[in-house]
Design an enzyme around this catalytic site. Structure first.
Site, PDB file in Angstrom:
ATOM      1  N   GLY A 239       0.752  -1.246   0.000  1.00  0.00           N
ATOM      2  CA  GLY A 239       0.000   0.000   0.000  1.00  0.00           C
ATOM      3  C   GLY A 239       0.777   1.287   0.000  1.00  0.00           C
ATOM      4  N   GLU A 275       3.858  -6.765   1.366  1.00  0.00           N
ATOM      5  CA  GLU A 275       3.305  -7.089   0.043  1.00  0.00           C
ATOM      6  C   GLU A 275       3.182  -5.838  -0.826  1.00  0.00           C
ATOM      7  OE1 GLU A 275      -0.556  -8.422   1.279  1.00  0.00           O
ATOM      8  OE2 GLU A 275       0.166 -10.336   2.030  1.00  0.00           O
ATOM      9  N   PRO A 276       4.296  -5.188  -1.122  1.00  0.00           N
ATOM     10  CA  PRO A 276       4.178  -3.994  -1.958  1.00  0.00           C
ATOM     11  C   PRO A 276       3.926  -4.367  -3.419  1.00  0.00           C
ATOM     12  CG  PRO A 276       6.491  -4.457  -1.537  1.00  0.00           C
ATOM     13  CD  PRO A 276       5.694  -5.501  -0.793  1.00  0.00           C
ATOM     14  N   GLY A 277       3.073  -3.602  -4.071  1.00  0.00           N
ATOM     15  CA  GLY A 277       2.825  -3.788  -5.497  1.00  0.00           C
ATOM     16  C   GLY A 277       3.158  -2.507  -6.225  1.00  0.00           C
ATOM     17  N   ARG A 278       2.311  -1.490  -5.983  1.00  0.00           N
ATOM     18  CA  ARG A 278       2.431  -0.220  -6.692  1.00  0.00           C
ATOM     19  C   ARG A 278       3.836   0.379  -6.620  1.00  0.00           C
ATOM     20  NH1 ARG A 278      -1.982   3.192  -7.560  1.00  0.00           N
ATOM     21  NH2 ARG A 278      -3.074   1.970  -6.003  1.00  0.00           N
ATOM     22  N   TYR A 318     -10.446   5.799 -11.123  1.00  0.00           N
ATOM     23  CA  TYR A 318     -10.084   6.423  -9.842  1.00  0.00           C
ATOM     24  C   TYR A 318      -9.860   7.921  -9.965  1.00  0.00           C
ATOM     25  CZ  TYR A 318      -8.412   1.548  -9.109  1.00  0.00           C
ATOM     26  OH  TYR A 318      -8.277   0.192  -9.035  1.00  0.00           O
ATOM     27  N   CYS A 346     -15.728   5.013 -27.379  1.00  0.00           N
ATOM     28  CA  CYS A 346     -17.014   5.714 -27.411  1.00  0.00           C
ATOM     29  C   CYS A 346     -17.616   5.859 -26.025  1.00  0.00           C
ATOM     30  CB  CYS A 346     -17.962   4.968 -28.337  1.00  0.00           C
ATOM     31  SG  CYS A 346     -17.221   4.733 -29.955  1.00  0.00           S
ATOM     32  N   GLU A 347     -16.955   6.594 -25.171  1.00  0.00           N
ATOM     33  CA  GLU A 347     -17.430   6.900 -23.819  1.00  0.00           C
ATOM     34  C   GLU A 347     -16.834   8.252 -23.447  1.00  0.00           C
ATOM     35  OE1 GLU A 347     -18.452   4.597 -21.047  1.00  0.00           O
ATOM     36  OE2 GLU A 347     -18.420   2.710 -22.155  1.00  0.00           O
ATOM     37  N   TYR A 375      -1.153  -1.317 -11.995  1.00  0.00           N
ATOM     38  CA  TYR A 375      -2.593  -1.244 -12.274  1.00  0.00           C
ATOM     39  C   TYR A 375      -2.842  -0.597 -13.637  1.00  0.00           C
ATOM     40  CZ  TYR A 375      -2.303  -2.373  -7.365  1.00  0.00           C
ATOM     41  OH  TYR A 375      -1.957  -2.983  -6.187  1.00  0.00           O
TER      42      TYR A 375
HETATM   43  C1  LIG Z   1      -3.533  -4.739  -3.539  1.00  0.00           C
HETATM   44  C2  LIG Z   1      -2.898  -5.445  -2.394  1.00  0.00           C
HETATM   45  C3  LIG Z   1      -1.536  -5.264  -2.119  1.00  0.00           C
HETATM   46  C4  LIG Z   1      -0.662  -4.303  -2.884  1.00  0.00           C
HETATM   47  O1  LIG Z   1      -1.038  -2.985  -2.719  1.00  0.00           O
HETATM   48  P1  LIG Z   1      -0.129  -1.810  -3.347  1.00  0.00           P
HETATM   49  O2  LIG Z   1      -0.850  -0.592  -3.032  1.00  0.00           O
HETATM   50  O3  LIG Z   1      -0.045  -2.087  -4.807  1.00  0.00           O
HETATM   51  O4  LIG Z   1       1.201  -1.896  -2.690  1.00  0.00           O
HETATM   52  C5  LIG Z   1      -0.985  -5.988  -1.092  1.00  0.00           C
HETATM   53  N1  LIG Z   1      -1.718  -6.865  -0.361  1.00  0.00           N
HETATM   54  C6  LIG Z   1      -3.019  -7.071  -0.604  1.00  0.00           C
HETATM   55  C7  LIG Z   1      -3.768  -8.036   0.218  1.00  0.00           C
HETATM   56  C8  LIG Z   1      -3.657  -6.368  -1.622  1.00  0.00           C
HETATM   57  O5  LIG Z   1      -4.961  -6.563  -1.850  1.00  0.00           O
END
Ligand SMILES: *Cc1c(COP(=O)(O)O)cnc(C)c1O
Length: 421
Positions: A239, A275-278, A318, A346-347, A375
């Site tokens: 997050g 659990e970093p993604g973004r 968003y 077309c939106e 994303y």
């Molecule tokens: C989406 C999500 C993440 C990653 O969130 P980011 O904002 O991309 O870091 C980690 N853990 C869980 C359970 C998620 O749903």
């Protein structure tokens, strides 16, 4: 910081001019930088040293096999939220003991597959899911390692669609009920209760909500241990936000986040998972598009691009802001003018930016959407029968297509006709 910089007047991904990639693969396309991915993963890994830890990349942010393999080779674990993502992790060579399975609606089929092929931990989000997992594990004669996702009722102060840690959100078990649920889990023979999981939302731009959440987790760890549970792993979710504009206040750094974890949870003797993604992939990716037309409007000009909301959904979904930059560097001091930047779908929602001040652009010019790595490609669709756009990975002076653009034929052939037609 990232590795998309102007060099000799043209925007590069590391050492490769974007115009060269565009000439080779056509537009629009996503391009990712290996150096940025690597740097961001390492920042998290180093931020958690010297605590025992595992950084599990949340692959829902970007799940191309080449991205996963790049991160897996650096030692990353993976956080997956579906059977498909689990299969992607395995296909990228990630061993089961480095895969964490999250998500509110895991099916018995998904549980069965993960338990059979190997899994580090399930993050359980409800009592019915916990009971189902117990049954599946028992049917296989194994014990499923679990953490229970608690909902700490903390306001992450982020966009409503990506806040997950308030009691009104669908995620996790209310922290007030956690002890009761852990007590039931301990009685289920198919489960091995090993830890606690929390994830309060995405694109967090301050540490305060994390502090509140982690303090609650510290307290809960003590309470659960007093109840007799062997809590040995804390999964703190992902997050951490990224800067989407150059001028807004920068979100906290992974190091500051790591220090907060150390301060509040470092003395618990637990293995830490995040659990970093973004933050790993967001600024490691760019969407490159071409201007098709510049159309004069009543108040301002429309910049009509060959990329659309089906390729990059974040602005429509968003209200997200992406910096838009010309691939050819404008001369210093060039005046800017306001454009509505739109796609061909077309939106009316197919609008990337309104009244965005950009240096003048003409048909044929290339532009890059910055911070589109997370994303972006994963949320794309073929709406308006626009084939999924290619993904390209750059590494130094090399680049490779890591997902080709399907032909119209390939797209159409996925449909099948019933016998009566
Ligand atoms: C989406 C999500 C993440 C990653 O969130 P980011 O904002 O991309 O870091 C980690 N853990 C869980 C359970 C998620 O749903």
């Amino acid at each position: 910081m990232d590795h998309f910089l102007y060099r000799d007047g043209s925007l590069h991904a590391e050492d490769v001019p974007l115009a060269e990639i565009a000439a080779s693969v056509g537009t629009p396309f996503y391009v990712y930088s290996t150096a940025t991915l690597t740097r961001h993963f390492r920042l998290f890994d180093e931020a958690l040293a010297p605590m025992p830890h595992l950084v599990c990349y949340a692959m829902k942010a970007a799940s191309n096999q080449a991205i996963l393999k790049t991160l897996a080779d650096l030692g990353a674990g993976m956080d997956v939220v579906s059977g498909g993502e689990y299969a992607r992790a395995i296909a990228a060579g990630v061993p089961g003991e480095r895969i964490v399975f999250s998500g509110v609606g895991k099916t018995r089929i998904e549980m069965h597959a993960a338990l059979s092929a190997g899994i580090r931990q399930f993050n359980v989000e409800s009592e019915p899911e916990m009971r189902a997992l117990n049954e599946v594990a028992q049917s296989l004669g194994v014990k499923a390692p679990i953490a229970i996702r608690v909902n700490p009722d903390v306001d992450a102060r982020t966009h409503a669609k990506i806040a997950t840690g308030k009691s009104e959100n669908k995620f996790g078990i209310p922290i007030s009920r956690a002890r009761a649920v852990y007590a039931e889990a301990a009685t289920l023979p198919g489960l091995d209760v090993i830890g606690i999981d929390v994830h309060i939302g995405s694109q967090l731009t301050e540490l305060a909500p994390y502090r509140t959440a982690f303090e609650k987790i510290a307290e809960l760890t003590d309470a659960l241990r007093a109840d007799g549970h062997d809590i040995r792993r804390l999964d703190l979710g992902g997050g951490l936000g990224i800067p989407y504009t150059q001028d807004n206040q920068a979100p906290p750094l992974p190091l500051e986040y790591g220090n907060l974890i150390k301060e509040i949870l470092g003395d618990k003797g637990c293995e830490i998972e995040i659990e970093p993604g973004r933050l790993v992939v967001g600024n490691a990716g760019l969407l490159v598009a071409q201007v098709i037309y510049v159309k004069s409007g009543e108040d301002r000009d429309f910049l009509i691009l060959d990329a659309a909301m089906n390729d990059l959904l974040r602005p429509a979904m968003y209200d997200a802001h992406h910096d838009i930059v010309p691939v050819i560097q404008p001369a210093p001091g060039t005046e800017r003018q306001p454009y509505d930047v739109v796609g061909p779908v077309c939106e009316s929602g197919d609008t990337f930016a309104k009244a965005r001040r950009l240096t003048p652009l003409a048909a044929g010019d290339l532009v890059g959407f910055r911070s589109a790595g997370a994303y972006g490609a994963v949320m794309a669709s073929e709406y308006n029968s626009r084939p999924l756009i290619p993904e390209v990975l750059v590494n130094g002076d090399q680049f490779a297509v890591i997902r080709p653009r399907p032909s119209f034929d390939e797209m159409i052939k996925r449909d099948t006709l019933p016998p009566w037609l």
